[in-house]
Structures are given as structure tokens and as C-alpha cells.
Design an enzyme around this catalytic site. Structure first.
Site, PDB file in Angstrom:
ATOM      1  N   HIS A   1       0.894  -1.206   0.237  1.00  0.00           N
ATOM      2  CA  HIS A   1       0.008  -0.003   0.109  1.00  0.00           C
ATOM      3  C   HIS A   1       0.978   1.278   0.091  1.00  0.00           C
ATOM      4  CE1 HIS A   1      -2.880   3.078   1.523  1.00  0.00           C
ATOM      5  NE2 HIS A   1      -3.867   2.281   0.761  1.00  0.00           N
TER       6      HIS A   1
ATOM      7  N   GLU B   1      -3.934   1.569  -7.340  1.00  0.00           N
ATOM      8  CA  GLU B   1      -4.324   2.995  -6.749  1.00  0.00           C
ATOM      9  C   GLU B   1      -3.588   4.056  -6.997  1.00  0.00           C
ATOM     10  OE1 GLU B   1      -6.713   1.754  -2.782  1.00  0.00           O
ATOM     11  OE2 GLU B   1      -4.550   1.689  -2.268  1.00  0.00           O
TER      12      GLU B   1
HETATM   13  C1  PEP Z   1      -6.696   3.501   0.248  1.00  0.00           C
HETATM   14  O1  PEP Z   1      -5.854   4.355   1.176  1.00  0.00           O
HETATM   15  O2  PEP Z   1      -6.490   2.412  -0.322  1.00  0.00           O
HETATM   16  C2  PEP Z   1      -7.890   4.207  -0.253  1.00  0.00           C
HETATM   17  C3  PEP Z   1      -8.419   3.899  -1.574  1.00  0.00           C
HETATM   18  O3  PEP Z   1      -8.232   5.370   0.426  1.00  0.00           O
HETATM   19  P1  PEP Z   1      -9.657   6.024   0.322  1.00  0.00           P
HETATM   20  O4  PEP Z   1     -10.726   5.209  -0.591  1.00  0.00           O
HETATM   21  O5  PEP Z   1      -9.773   6.703   1.441  1.00  0.00           O
HETATM   22  O6  PEP Z   1      -9.072   7.069  -0.921  1.00  0.00           O
END
Ligand code: PEP
Length: 261
Positions: free
Chosen positions: A105, A175
Site C-alpha cells: 500500500h 491505486e
Molecule cells: C486507500 O487508502 O487504499 C484508499 C483507497 O483510500 P480512500 O478510499 O480513502 O481514498
């Protein structure tokens, strides 16, 4: 020009993973939240729900769970046993019944985790028969398109120790760092392009069939309002959800919205 279209595939189930991070503050609240998620999850037809609470809540989440909510963890160490003060190993999680583990992450990478560390964790998890949810994503979506190389290298390095026979147990969570904890998610049209790009990188590494069967999720400012659109127009296999996953009413609405697609 590569025809990425051939990497579009309809997975049987959508996967929604809730990353609770360091929330909630008490076990009682964690139990309440899980109960409300479980009530909604039992009516879902085509959506798999994975909840990743802080380590200390995992035993309670597992003992209270029914099959409709799967329990995962937010991280793990890259050795199974030994003198590594403060760490939690894949075999310990497996022994509890944890089936999914988030690795790489961006918040862990910011604390110093490298692609090499991620690669060691991914290898061990696969060998221990736990599904790694490997997070990748660029810090900046620059005009020159350099982010494509960044992403490709991150995927290749993070999966460098994966043997082809284990590739089908991988899950990739795309992400983009700038979209995490932001006001808005990435545009679903671009999410779709990025997921096809990721499938192409996976195909080059492990083969076409493995790429097709590896779920690619999107994460970054997903909420109950935009989740359906991201799944349908973004054509991803699921979502990694941060903030909205600890908002009971919002998360249950999100699950219903995704399941209705
Ligand atoms: C994350 O930290 O993996 C994430 C997607 O956070 P958020 O949904 O709050 O943007």
C-alpha cells in the site's frame, strides 16, 4: 498499437475490499461495523466482500464472521518465523484463517517499504496459499505519459519473485497515489485504460490466460455515489475502499450499488 481490448473479461464476482487502516478506535465499534456489513453482505448475489481490519481486531472478526464476509489483513512481514520484533507472519495469519493480505500500500511504501520487500511478501503469501492484494500506482499522472513506465516497473519489480503457477492467486489493486484520500476518484474512462495496461503487463509476465484471470481492482476516493460507475465504466473487477469502508451506512450502500450491476 496493442489491442488491449482482448484483456477485457467479465469476472464472475466483483471483489470489494475494505481497508480500515487504523480505525475504529475500539473493539466494540469494530464489531458493530462488521455486523452491519455482514447483514448487507448476506443478500449480495455477485459481490465478494473482504474486510481488512487492524491486526488486533482480526481474531474477533474471524470468530464472528459468516462466509459472506472474508477477513484479510492490511500488511504482513516477509519471513514466516524468527527474531523480528513486532512483526506478524504469513503463517500466523493463515493459522487464524486470514485469506487475503494487502501488500505494498502506498502508505506502507511511504514508510520505507520497497518493491523488493513487496516481492518477498508476495512470494511467501502465495507459497502459504494466501491471496496477496498487491497495490501499485503512480504518484503523478504526468502529461508526458511517464507514469506508464513507472507503473510497469513497479508491477514487474513487485511481482519479480512470483512463479507462473501461482500467478492466478494474485490480485492487483491499482491505486493512483494522488487519488487516495482525495476529493474525487480518477475518471472511470482512464481507470479502464489503466486496467487494460496492467493486464497487458501481467500478460507479458505470466501469459494471456493468467492475465485474464487476475482481478484488477481500483482504489482511490471510492464512495457509495461513484462506486457503480467505476465498476461499470471503468470495467474493473472490484474496488479497494479506504474511508468509505469505515462508514457503515455509506459502505453498505456501496455494496448494494456494486451488486446491482
Ligand atoms: C486507500 O487508502 O487504499 C484508499 C483507497 O483510500 P480512500 O478510499 O480513502 O481514498
Amino acid at each position: 498499437m496493442i489491442n488491449y481490448k482482448c484483456y477485457t473479461v467479465l469476472m464472475k464476482h466483483k471483489i470489494i475490499i475494505g481497508n480500515w487502516k487504523v480505525n475504529p478506535i475500539t473493539l466494540a465499534e469494530a464489531r458493530r461495523l462488521l455486523r452491519s456489513i455482514r447483514r448487507t453482505a448476506q443478500d449480495l448475489k455477485s459481490t465478494k466482500v473482504v474486510i481488512c481490519p487492524p491486526f488486533v481486531y482480526i481474531p474477533s472478526a474471524l470468530s464472528a464472521r459468516k462466509s459472506e464476509v472474508i477477513v484479510g489483513s492490511q500488511d504482513v512481514y516477509f519471513e514466516n518465523q524468527g527474531s523480528f520484533t513486532g512483526e506478524i507472519s504469513p503463517l500466523m495469519l493463515k493459522d487464524l484463517g486470514v485469506e487475503y493480505v494487502i501488500v505494498g500500500h502506498s502508505e506502507r511504501r511511504k514508510m520505507g517499504e520497497t518493491d523488493e520487500d513487496v516481492a518477498k511478501k508476495v512470494r511467501l503469501l502465495l507459497e502459504d496459499n494466501i491471496k496477496p492484494v498487491v497495490c501499485v500506482g503512480e504518484a503523478e499522472h504526468d502529461q508526458a505519459g511517464l507514469y506508464l513506465d513507472t507503473l510497469k516497473n513497479q508491477i514487474k519489480n513487485s511481482l519479480a519473485k512470483v512463479q507462473k503457477k501461482y500467478a492466478r492467486n494474485l490480485i492487483i489493486a491499482y491505486e493512483p497515489i494522488w487519488a487516495i484520500g482525495a476529493k474525487e476518484s480518477m475518471d472511470p474512462k482512464i481507470i479502464h485504460e489503466m486496467s487494460l495496461f496492467i493486464k497487458k503487463v501481467l500478460s507479458d509476465m505470466f501469459g494471456h490466460d493468467e492475465a485474464l484471470s487476475t482481478p484488477v481492482l481500483y482504489g482511490g476516493s471510492v464512495n457509495f455515489r461513484n462506486a457503480g460507475d467505476i465498476i461499470s465504466r471503468g470495467e474493473v473487477d472490484g474496488l479497494l475502499v479506504g474511508r468509505e469502508s469505515v462508514n457503515g451506512p455509506g459502505f453498505t450502500e456501496l455494496l448494494k450499488a456494486v451488486d446491482s450491476i
